[in-house]
Design an enzyme around this catalytic site. Structure first.
Site, PDB file in Angstrom:
ATOM      1  N   GLN A 100     -14.770   2.776   0.904  1.00  0.00           N
ATOM      2  CA  GLN A 100     -13.969   2.226  -0.199  1.00  0.00           C
ATOM      3  C   GLN A 100     -13.566   3.366  -1.131  1.00  0.00           C
ATOM      4  O   GLN A 100     -14.410   4.124  -1.593  1.00  0.00           O
ATOM      5  CB  GLN A 100     -14.770   1.176  -0.983  1.00  0.00           C
TER       6      GLN A 100
ATOM      7  N   HIS B 125      -6.920  -5.869   1.993  1.00  0.00           N
ATOM      8  CA  HIS B 125      -5.788  -5.335   2.737  1.00  0.00           C
ATOM      9  C   HIS B 125      -5.277  -6.434   3.659  1.00  0.00           C
ATOM     10  O   HIS B 125      -6.066  -7.092   4.342  1.00  0.00           O
ATOM     11  CB  HIS B 125      -6.224  -4.171   3.643  1.00  0.00           C
TER      12      HIS B 125
ATOM     13  N   HIS C 288     -10.023  -5.169  -3.500  1.00  0.00           N
ATOM     14  CA  HIS C 288      -8.688  -5.380  -2.926  1.00  0.00           C
ATOM     15  C   HIS C 288      -8.865  -5.829  -1.493  1.00  0.00           C
ATOM     16  O   HIS C 288      -9.726  -5.330  -0.768  1.00  0.00           O
ATOM     17  CB  HIS C 288      -7.828  -4.119  -2.990  1.00  0.00           C
TER      18      HIS C 288
ATOM     19  N   ASN D 109     -13.052  -3.373   1.929  1.00  0.00           N
ATOM     20  CA  ASN D 109     -14.127  -2.392   1.977  1.00  0.00           C
ATOM     21  C   ASN D 109     -15.033  -2.565   0.770  1.00  0.00           C
ATOM     22  O   ASN D 109     -14.573  -2.797  -0.340  1.00  0.00           O
ATOM     23  CB  ASN D 109     -13.543  -0.972   1.968  1.00  0.00           C
TER      24      ASN D 109
ATOM     25  N   ASP E  64       0.851  -1.188   0.000  1.00  0.00           N
ATOM     26  CA  ASP E  64       0.000   0.000   0.000  1.00  0.00           C
ATOM     27  C   ASP E  64       0.892   1.246   0.000  1.00  0.00           C
ATOM     28  O   ASP E  64       1.898   1.305   0.707  1.00  0.00           O
ATOM     29  CB  ASP E  64      -0.918   0.002   1.232  1.00  0.00           C
ATOM     30  N   ILE E  65       0.481   2.249  -0.769  1.00  0.00           N
ATOM     31  CA  ILE E  65       1.280   3.465  -0.902  1.00  0.00           C
ATOM     32  C   ILE E  65       1.274   4.302   0.387  1.00  0.00           C
ATOM     33  O   ILE E  65       2.168   5.119   0.607  1.00  0.00           O
ATOM     34  CB  ILE E  65       0.761   4.285  -2.113  1.00  0.00           C
TER      35      ILE E  65
HETATM   36  P1  AMP Z   1      -9.839   1.429   0.204  1.00  0.00           P
HETATM   37  O1  AMP Z   1     -10.167   2.615   1.074  1.00  0.00           O
HETATM   38  O2  AMP Z   1     -10.173   0.120   0.858  1.00  0.00           O
HETATM   39  O3  AMP Z   1     -10.418   1.579  -1.190  1.00  0.00           O
HETATM   40  O4  AMP Z   1      -8.265   1.404   0.096  1.00  0.00           O
HETATM   41  C1  AMP Z   1      -7.543   1.929  -0.978  1.00  0.00           C
HETATM   42  C2  AMP Z   1      -6.091   1.798  -0.630  1.00  0.00           C
HETATM   43  O5  AMP Z   1      -5.322   1.939  -1.811  1.00  0.00           O
HETATM   44  C3  AMP Z   1      -5.584   2.849   0.355  1.00  0.00           C
HETATM   45  O6  AMP Z   1      -5.048   2.185   1.508  1.00  0.00           O
HETATM   46  C4  AMP Z   1      -4.527   3.608  -0.445  1.00  0.00           C
HETATM   47  O7  AMP Z   1      -3.430   4.008   0.356  1.00  0.00           O
HETATM   48  C5  AMP Z   1      -4.125   2.584  -1.484  1.00  0.00           C
HETATM   49  N1  AMP Z   1      -3.580   3.123  -2.722  1.00  0.00           N
HETATM   50  C6  AMP Z   1      -4.092   4.100  -3.500  1.00  0.00           C
HETATM   51  N2  AMP Z   1      -3.326   4.287  -4.578  1.00  0.00           N
HETATM   52  C7  AMP Z   1      -2.309   3.383  -4.504  1.00  0.00           C
HETATM   53  C8  AMP Z   1      -1.190   3.070  -5.333  1.00  0.00           C
HETATM   54  N3  AMP Z   1      -0.948   3.723  -6.464  1.00  0.00           N
HETATM   55  N4  AMP Z   1      -0.355   2.084  -4.937  1.00  0.00           N
HETATM   56  C9  AMP Z   1      -0.580   1.414  -3.785  1.00  0.00           C
HETATM   57  N5  AMP Z   1      -1.626   1.663  -2.968  1.00  0.00           N
HETATM   58  C10 AMP Z   1      -2.479   2.634  -3.314  1.00  0.00           C
END
Ligand code: AMP
Length: 125
Positions: free
Chosen positions: A99, A107, A105, A92, A34-35
């Protein structure tokens, strides 16, 4: 349910249009860091297919992809060394869950004592 957006950020990662810090890949799934990590280990596992969320995936994906995806989640957690200390998985779905990315995805969080699952912040009945 929302239609799948072919240009969401995880679709672009799957197509190789933007980079990710990959930790695992097979025919069914891609896993990457995760970023914006919320724990010492915070890895996302995504299926290789156009599914918005867990609801969409479990209703519409072929059985082999569902099986392969969930096996990949377990394998990634094991390869990260999280089975014995423990870890948390979370997915989520929809607005109440917050979400942000409309591609399913899971986590995987680990690497520390994660504490209680959710903070109680709604009025008691
Ligand atoms: P959600 O709120 O469950 O949709 O989580 C989305 C997740 O994606 C968050 O934890 C972000 O930090 C992560 N995210 C968004 N863009 C990227 C990316 N380019 N690379 C890795 N993780 C990302």
């Amino acid at each position: 349910m929302t239609a799948y957006d072919q240009n969401n950020i995880f679709a672009r990662i799957l197509r190789g249009e933007i980079p990710c810090r990959k930790v695992y890949e097979d025919d069914s799934a891609l896993a990457f860091h995760d970023i914006n990590p919320q724990a010492p280990f915070h890895v996302l596992v995504i299926p290789k297919g156009p599914y918005v969320s867990m609801a969409d995936f479990t209703a519409n994906a072929p059985d082999a992809l569902v099986l392969g995806f969930f096996r990949a989640v377990g394998k990634v957690a094991a390869e990260l060394g999280l089975v014995d200390p423990g870890y948390r998985i979370l997915a989520n779905h929809g607005p109440d869950s917050h979400q942000e990315v409309p591609h399913l995805h899971i986590h995987i969080f680990g690497g520390k004592r994660l504490g209680p699952m959710l903070v109680r912040d709604w009025p008691k009945a």
